[in-house]
Design an enzyme around this catalytic site. Sequence first.
Site, mmCIF file in Angstrom:
data_model
loop_
_atom_site.group_PDB
_atom_site.id
_atom_site.type_symbol
_atom_site.label_atom_id
_atom_site.label_comp_id
_atom_site.label_asym_id
_atom_site.label_seq_id
_atom_site.Cartn_x
_atom_site.Cartn_y
_atom_site.Cartn_z
ATOM 1 N N ASP A 99 51.695 44.024 135.804
ATOM 2 C CA ASP A 99 53.065 44.499 136.026
ATOM 3 C C ASP A 99 52.994 45.873 136.675
ATOM 4 O O ASP A 99 52.660 46.868 136.023
ATOM 5 C CB ASP A 99 53.817 44.550 134.696
ATOM 6 C CG ASP A 99 55.317 44.651 134.896
ATOM 7 O OD1 ASP A 99 55.769 44.764 136.054
ATOM 8 O OD2 ASP A 99 56.048 44.623 133.887
ATOM 9 N N ALA A 100 53.238 45.931 137.973
ATOM 10 C CA ALA A 100 53.029 47.171 138.737
ATOM 11 C C ALA A 100 54.199 47.472 139.677
ATOM 12 O O ALA A 100 54.355 48.605 140.112
ATOM 13 C CB ALA A 100 51.739 47.079 139.547
ATOM 14 N N LYS A 101 54.996 46.459 140.002
ATOM 15 C CA LYS A 101 56.197 46.625 140.824
ATOM 16 C C LYS A 101 55.906 47.429 142.092
ATOM 17 O O LYS A 101 56.649 48.326 142.466
ATOM 18 C CB LYS A 101 57.329 47.246 139.993
ATOM 19 C CG LYS A 101 57.686 46.374 138.773
ATOM 20 C CD LYS A 101 58.877 46.863 137.982
ATOM 21 C CE LYS A 101 59.250 45.914 136.856
ATOM 22 N NZ LYS A 101 58.300 45.848 135.727
ATOM 23 N N ARG A 102 54.846 47.053 142.788
ATOM 24 C CA ARG A 102 54.461 47.728 144.011
ATOM 25 C C ARG A 102 55.351 47.298 145.170
ATOM 26 O O ARG A 102 56.008 46.252 145.117
ATOM 27 C CB ARG A 102 52.997 47.420 144.347
ATOM 28 C CG ARG A 102 51.987 47.832 143.265
ATOM 29 C CD ARG A 102 52.023 49.320 142.986
ATOM 30 N NE ARG A 102 50.878 49.778 142.216
ATOM 31 C CZ ARG A 102 50.945 50.500 141.096
ATOM 32 N NH1 ARG A 102 52.108 50.820 140.570
ATOM 33 N NH2 ARG A 102 49.844 50.911 140.493
ATOM 34 N N ASP B 104 60.797 51.432 137.559
ATOM 35 C CA ASP B 104 60.712 50.497 136.436
ATOM 36 C C ASP B 104 61.741 50.893 135.393
ATOM 37 O O ASP B 104 62.410 51.913 135.537
ATOM 38 C CB ASP B 104 59.292 50.520 135.853
ATOM 39 C CG ASP B 104 58.864 49.154 135.323
ATOM 40 O OD1 ASP B 104 59.601 48.583 134.493
ATOM 41 O OD2 ASP B 104 57.821 48.661 135.758
#
Lengths: 276, 276
Positions: A99-102, B104
């Site tokens: 989970d890094a939302k790059r 996030d």
Amino acid sequence: MTFIDKLRARWRDADSLLCVGLDPDPARFPDRFAGDGYADTAEALFAFCRDIADATARYACAFKPQIAYFAAHNGGEAALQRLIAHLNAAHPDIPVILDAKRGDIGSTAAQYAIEAFDRFGADAVTLNPYMGRDSAAPFLQRNDRGCIFLCHTSNPGARDFQELEVGGAPLYQHVARAIATGWNVDGNCALVVGATFPGELKVIRGIVGDMPLLIPGVGAQGGDVEAVVRNGATADGTGLMINSSRGILYASTGEDYAEAAAGAARQLRDEINRYR
Amino acid sequence: MTFIDKLRARWRDADSLLCVGLDPDPARFPDRFAGDGYADTAEALFAFCRDIADATARYACAFKPQIAYFAAHNGGEAALQRLIAHLNAAHPDIPVILDAKRGDIGSTAAQYAIEAFDRFGADAVTLNPYMGRDSAAPFLQRNDRGCIFLCHTSNPGARDFQELEVGGAPLYQHVARAIATGWNVDGNCALVVGATFPGELKVIRGIVGDMPLLIPGVGAQGGDVEAVVRNGATADGTGLMINSSRGILYASTGEDYAEAAAGAARQLRDEINRYR
């Protein structure tokens, strides 16, 4: 085996739609991790997450380490590498989602793809779609790996931009449609849809067919499990990775932390299965 | 001193709107960094960026290391820490922007704020606004630091979602307005606006007043310097951090790499200044 195939096999074999989120916060660790064996925070991050993962594996369709909780600490990346290597060795049938939302321009996104898939060895990564398709291309091209794009998130701020109306429908529906019809050429896409908006979940399921959905927001964030399953599952009763992090990780802060985590995971898996 | 004050002082004192982007790609390094002293890639990442930064500092209003180019390598974070520590020590008047495009839910964003501001010691960080205001709050609260939000990016995919029409105006203008009027309570916000869309830049400047704008996309991506300055500068001829990465870093791959980088930086600074 691709991420999607691994996930489908795991849904079936473990009879579970539960994703165990690994968001390790040392301030909430059991006392033993403050002891002499853990002078190094990174060692505690690894050992705590390993214990939780080993205890909850039989109830999990996926593990989801959140990179920020590692990146806040010196040595955190080495701990994350050790953790994912352990998960891949000890639980090879369970996909690991970083989970890094790059999200960045193509040349930079190519570096982030190396980070997620090669350095850390994740099966899938969460991505932010705001910069558009070419920012996703270096991830999409790794067609054995999963690309899980933010669509409609679980937090209150999801309303700020994701729900703005574009041609009669909210933005997040455009995002879902663009990914389902344009980006998912190799069938390796999935979406993040928050449990806190179950009505929206139903609409998104209608747009994306049987695409897997990662569902944060049950537990600490207040999402309702029954509404999620009824609105989000596919016709065969799968299609979802329903994530719980804090509710499992910190089910007990005593010496029984692993056992308590397993109990919380089993309970949530069973609750999910009641509505399938 | 806050990021914004430091930036304004530097614009004035260095007479420069040039941001030097540090996107180190070992495949493009001069031969010397493949030598015995650099058996470790992380050591080469640090040393190459240090040399470029020291050579270009006099022409720079800011440095912008891009974290993906470090995170693709084992030991990359330690190299980035050493680099920012060097920048802060050797060039204390030049703000350092960590280009990370994080975003996030609040509890996770708090960890990313620790990563950017405390672990790496950056003065500012780039952020993705898609998840809304509560996802930005942990960064905004650090009101001595800068929060630089993606608005209209420099890549072709900027058209995919950022330009969708919302109530008669494209989404990116809503993002600009929300940040300028709602999020910028402590005056520590800035926006990313690509040089490749100079018309859009003019509209955004009209929305955000004298808010600083970080402008990627001149050089390798094709943005026009004159159009950027004429459309984006504030009335006093500042307001911009015009970034160049590859055009400076790889101006020469020979032994004169640092000198060539300085020459490219001086040339671009001077070109920018011709239009102010």
